[in-house]
Design a protein around this motif. Structure first.
Motif, PDB file in Angstrom:
ATOM      1  N   LEU A   1      18.940  28.314  24.643  1.00  0.00           N
ATOM      2  CA  LEU A   1      19.699  28.956  23.572  1.00  0.00           C
ATOM      3  C   LEU A   1      19.929  30.428  23.877  1.00  0.00           C
ATOM      4  CD1 LEU A   1      20.946  28.660  20.745  1.00  0.00           C
ATOM      5  CD2 LEU A   1      18.719  29.310  19.791  1.00  0.00           C
ATOM      6  N   ARG A   2      18.910  31.110  24.369  1.00  0.00           N
ATOM      7  CA  ARG A   2      19.023  32.537  24.677  1.00  0.00           C
ATOM      8  C   ARG A   2      20.069  32.783  25.756  1.00  0.00           C
ATOM      9  NH1 ARG A   2      13.786  33.589  25.560  1.00  0.00           N
ATOM     10  NH2 ARG A   2      13.907  33.007  27.755  1.00  0.00           N
ATOM     11  N   VAL A   3      20.005  31.999  26.817  1.00  0.00           N
ATOM     12  CA  VAL A   3      20.939  32.205  27.926  1.00  0.00           C
ATOM     13  C   VAL A   3      22.368  31.872  27.509  1.00  0.00           C
ATOM     14  CG1 VAL A   3      21.595  31.409  30.223  1.00  0.00           C
ATOM     15  CG2 VAL A   3      19.194  31.835  29.697  1.00  0.00           C
ATOM     16  N   VAL A   4      22.559  30.766  26.793  1.00  0.00           N
ATOM     17  CA  VAL A   4      23.906  30.354  26.388  1.00  0.00           C
ATOM     18  C   VAL A   4      24.505  31.342  25.390  1.00  0.00           C
ATOM     19  CG1 VAL A   4      25.230  28.589  25.164  1.00  0.00           C
ATOM     20  CG2 VAL A   4      23.526  27.911  26.863  1.00  0.00           C
ATOM     21  N   VAL A   5      23.709  31.761  24.406  1.00  0.00           N
ATOM     22  CA  VAL A   5      24.224  32.671  23.378  1.00  0.00           C
ATOM     23  C   VAL A   5      24.636  34.005  23.986  1.00  0.00           C
ATOM     24  CG1 VAL A   5      23.572  34.055  21.371  1.00  0.00           C
ATOM     25  CG2 VAL A   5      23.039  31.624  21.431  1.00  0.00           C
ATOM     26  N   TRP A   6      23.759  34.594  24.782  1.00  0.00           N
ATOM     27  CA  TRP A   6      24.080  35.904  25.340  1.00  0.00           C
ATOM     28  C   TRP A   6      25.144  35.824  26.424  1.00  0.00           C
ATOM     29  CZ3 TRP A   6      23.213  40.239  23.014  1.00  0.00           C
ATOM     30  CH2 TRP A   6      22.178  40.335  22.097  1.00  0.00           C
ATOM     31  N   GLY A   7      25.163  34.741  27.197  1.00  0.00           N
ATOM     32  CA  GLY A   7      26.221  34.572  28.185  1.00  0.00           C
ATOM     33  C   GLY A   7      27.578  34.395  27.526  1.00  0.00           C
ATOM     34  N   SER A   8      27.622  33.595  26.453  1.00  0.00           N
ATOM     35  CA  SER A   8      28.869  33.398  25.714  1.00  0.00           C
ATOM     36  C   SER A   8      29.314  34.692  25.049  1.00  0.00           C
ATOM     37  CB  SER A   8      28.678  32.306  24.667  1.00  0.00           C
ATOM     38  OG  SER A   8      28.321  31.074  25.275  1.00  0.00           O
ATOM     39  N   PHE A   9      28.336  35.438  24.522  1.00  0.00           N
ATOM     40  CA  PHE A   9      28.660  36.714  23.891  1.00  0.00           C
ATOM     41  C   PHE A   9      29.297  37.671  24.891  1.00  0.00           C
ATOM     42  CE2 PHE A   9      27.331  41.093  22.871  1.00  0.00           C
ATOM     43  CZ  PHE A   9      27.980  41.251  21.652  1.00  0.00           C
ATOM     44  N   ALA A  10      28.740  37.722  26.098  1.00  0.00           N
ATOM     45  CA  ALA A  10      29.281  38.609  27.126  1.00  0.00           C
ATOM     46  C   ALA A  10      30.715  38.215  27.478  1.00  0.00           C
ATOM     47  CB  ALA A  10      28.406  38.561  28.373  1.00  0.00           C
ATOM     48  N   MET A  11      30.972  36.915  27.587  1.00  0.00           N
ATOM     49  CA  MET A  11      32.329  36.468  27.892  1.00  0.00           C
ATOM     50  C   MET A  11      33.271  36.741  26.738  1.00  0.00           C
ATOM     51  SD  MET A  11      31.807  32.958  30.057  1.00  0.00           S
ATOM     52  CE  MET A  11      33.544  32.922  30.423  1.00  0.00           C
ATOM     53  N   ALA A  12      32.788  36.596  25.500  1.00  0.00           N
ATOM     54  CA  ALA A  12      33.624  36.869  24.330  1.00  0.00           C
ATOM     55  C   ALA A  12      34.014  38.341  24.267  1.00  0.00           C
ATOM     56  CB  ALA A  12      32.885  36.461  23.059  1.00  0.00           C
TER      57      ALA A  12
ATOM     58  N   GLY B   1       7.375  28.374  32.697  1.00  0.00           N
ATOM     59  CA  GLY B   1       6.477  27.747  31.739  1.00  0.00           C
ATOM     60  C   GLY B   1       6.803  28.085  30.301  1.00  0.00           C
ATOM     61  N   ALA B   2       8.085  28.352  30.000  1.00  0.00           N
ATOM     62  CA  ALA B   2       8.504  28.738  28.652  1.00  0.00           C
ATOM     63  C   ALA B   2       9.103  27.541  27.913  1.00  0.00           C
ATOM     64  CB  ALA B   2       9.527  29.867  28.728  1.00  0.00           C
ATOM     65  N   PRO B   3       9.192  27.598  26.577  1.00  0.00           N
ATOM     66  CA  PRO B   3       9.850  26.534  25.817  1.00  0.00           C
ATOM     67  C   PRO B   3      11.306  26.397  26.256  1.00  0.00           C
ATOM     68  CG  PRO B   3       8.587  27.958  24.358  1.00  0.00           C
ATOM     69  CD  PRO B   3       8.600  28.632  25.698  1.00  0.00           C
ATOM     70  N   MET B   4      11.723  25.207  26.619  1.00  0.00           N
ATOM     71  CA  MET B   4      13.036  25.011  27.203  1.00  0.00           C
ATOM     72  C   MET B   4      14.166  25.260  26.205  1.00  0.00           C
ATOM     73  SD  MET B   4      14.297  21.872  29.629  1.00  0.00           S
ATOM     74  CE  MET B   4      12.925  22.236  30.736  1.00  0.00           C
ATOM     75  N   GLY B   5      14.025  24.775  24.972  1.00  0.00           N
ATOM     76  CA  GLY B   5      15.089  24.929  23.997  1.00  0.00           C
ATOM     77  C   GLY B   5      15.405  26.383  23.715  1.00  0.00           C
ATOM     78  N   ARG B   6      14.369  27.177  23.536  1.00  0.00           N
ATOM     79  CA  ARG B   6      14.565  28.600  23.246  1.00  0.00           C
ATOM     80  C   ARG B   6      15.231  29.306  24.423  1.00  0.00           C
ATOM     81  NH1 ARG B   6       9.164  31.666  22.242  1.00  0.00           N
ATOM     82  NH2 ARG B   6       8.996  30.008  20.672  1.00  0.00           N
ATOM     83  N   ALA B   7      14.788  28.982  25.643  1.00  0.00           N
ATOM     84  CA  ALA B   7      15.350  29.630  26.828  1.00  0.00           C
ATOM     85  C   ALA B   7      16.824  29.271  27.000  1.00  0.00           C
ATOM     86  CB  ALA B   7      14.562  29.227  28.066  1.00  0.00           C
TER      87      ALA B   7
ATOM     88  N   LEU C   1      27.990  24.737  30.930  1.00  0.00           N
ATOM     89  CA  LEU C   1      27.035  23.817  31.537  1.00  0.00           C
ATOM     90  C   LEU C   1      26.099  24.558  32.495  1.00  0.00           C
ATOM     91  CD1 LEU C   1      29.324  20.724  32.291  1.00  0.00           C
ATOM     92  CD2 LEU C   1      27.582  20.935  30.511  1.00  0.00           C
ATOM     93  N   ALA C   2      26.656  25.507  33.246  1.00  0.00           N
ATOM     94  CA  ALA C   2      25.850  26.277  34.185  1.00  0.00           C
ATOM     95  C   ALA C   2      24.822  27.136  33.444  1.00  0.00           C
ATOM     96  CB  ALA C   2      26.744  27.164  35.046  1.00  0.00           C
ATOM     97  N   LEU C   3      25.208  27.701  32.309  1.00  0.00           N
ATOM     98  CA  LEU C   3      24.281  28.503  31.512  1.00  0.00           C
ATOM     99  C   LEU C   3      23.151  27.637  30.959  1.00  0.00           C
ATOM    100  CD1 LEU C   3      26.783  30.808  29.590  1.00  0.00           C
ATOM    101  CD2 LEU C   3      25.175  31.502  31.375  1.00  0.00           C
ATOM    102  N   VAL C   4      23.483  26.417  30.539  1.00  0.00           N
ATOM    103  CA  VAL C   4      22.451  25.492  30.064  1.00  0.00           C
ATOM    104  C   VAL C   4      21.473  25.169  31.194  1.00  0.00           C
ATOM    105  CG1 VAL C   4      22.025  23.136  29.256  1.00  0.00           C
ATOM    106  CG2 VAL C   4      23.863  24.479  28.245  1.00  0.00           C
ATOM    107  N   MET C   5      22.016  24.898  32.379  1.00  0.00           N
ATOM    108  CA  MET C   5      21.159  24.604  33.538  1.00  0.00           C
ATOM    109  C   MET C   5      20.266  25.794  33.877  1.00  0.00           C
ATOM    110  SD  MET C   5      23.876  22.659  36.029  1.00  0.00           S
ATOM    111  CE  MET C   5      22.765  22.864  37.435  1.00  0.00           C
ATOM    112  N   LEU C   6      20.832  26.995  33.824  1.00  0.00           N
ATOM    113  CA  LEU C   6      20.054  28.193  34.139  1.00  0.00           C
ATOM    114  C   LEU C   6      18.904  28.363  33.155  1.00  0.00           C
ATOM    115  CD1 LEU C   6      19.510  30.858  35.589  1.00  0.00           C
ATOM    116  CD2 LEU C   6      21.256  31.919  34.127  1.00  0.00           C
ATOM    117  N   GLY C   7      19.191  28.184  31.871  1.00  0.00           N
ATOM    118  CA  GLY C   7      18.141  28.302  30.870  1.00  0.00           C
ATOM    119  C   GLY C   7      17.029  27.289  31.089  1.00  0.00           C
TER     120      GLY C   7
END
Length: 235
Positions: A211-222, A203-209, A189-195
């Motif tokens: 997704l980028r933060v959640v995917v890479w944050g999850s990858f780092a934890m994995a 001023g960036a597209p919210m969905g892409r941002a 949830l925190a990663l979603v909020m950060l993105g």
């Protein structure tokens, strides 16, 4: 370099936020991922909530200080480079003003202006603010993009602390035996909020941002979990 006026001072361009926003997002992302990984690792090794919470607070404190110090040192190095280039330009303008004006005219010719117009632009810019013109047009430096070590350090340290506080709070509030799933849920949830916040601020597209933060944050934890399992620690 002189301050440049704006036709909309109450609504500055997003690029003016790039320095502190980069440091803030980096600090927040590191705070979420590193402290969450630390808490989950400790919780897997010991079920004692006090020990887990203490580890989280220690990670938050050490991480915030490390991020702030690291940003200050690294951005200070960038500032040193900018100042060195500024001194070189000052020397060149003093020792070879005609050559520097010709160099400025060549830059504008390469951008599509005619030779006559480029010469006129170079002459006017040189007589208005020669150093600022060369720093901006030759080196790509401006007030909006100038390095600010203290700003970067504060942004990184504060956002690290605020972001890391969420998994730490989850570890304290979670029921006994539920620390790991609670921290993982709060982390996502925190990663979603950060993105979302980073996208809005930049001023960036919210969905892409997001997704980028959640995917890479999850990858780092994995990866952290995988390393833990490799060495016989269940994370």
């Amino acid at each position: 370099m002189r301050h440049l006026s704006s036709t909309h001072p109450d609504d500055p361009h997003f690029i003016s936020r790039s320095n502190w926003l980069r440091a803030a997002v980096l600090g927040a992302n590191d705070g979420i991922v590193s402290v969450s990984s630390l808490i989950v690792g400790v919780a897997a090794a010991t079920p004692d909530p006090a020990t887990v919470g203490l580890a989280g607070v220690a990670g938050l404190t050490a991480g915030a200080m490390s991020m702030a110090a690291g940003e200050y040192v690294s951005v200070s190095s960038q500032t040193d480079i900018e100042r060195a280039d500024m001194r070189r330009e000052l020397d060149a303008l003093k020792n070879d003003p005609e050559g520097e004006m010709a160099e400025l005219a060549a830059i504008w010719r390469d951008r599509g202006l005619s030779d006559e117009t480029a010469q006129k632009v170079a002459w006017e810019l040189t007589h208005h603010d020669a150093l600022g013109a060369h720093m901006r047009d030759e080196l790509g430096l401006s007030e909006a993009l100038a390095a600010n070590p203290l700003q970067a350090a504060l942004a990184s340290g504060l956002t690290f602390s605020a972001a890391a506080a969420m998994p730490v709070a989850a570890s304290f509030l979670a029921p006994a035996g539920q620390i790991i799933p609670a921290v993982l849920v709060v982390t996502l949830l925190a990663l979603v909020m950060l993105g979302a916040i980073g996208a809005r601020a930049g001023g960036a597209p919210m969905g892409r941002a997001i997704l980028r933060v959640v995917v890479w944050g999850s990858f780092a934890m994995a990866v952290t979990a995988g390393v833990g399992r490799l060495f016989g620690v269940s994370v």
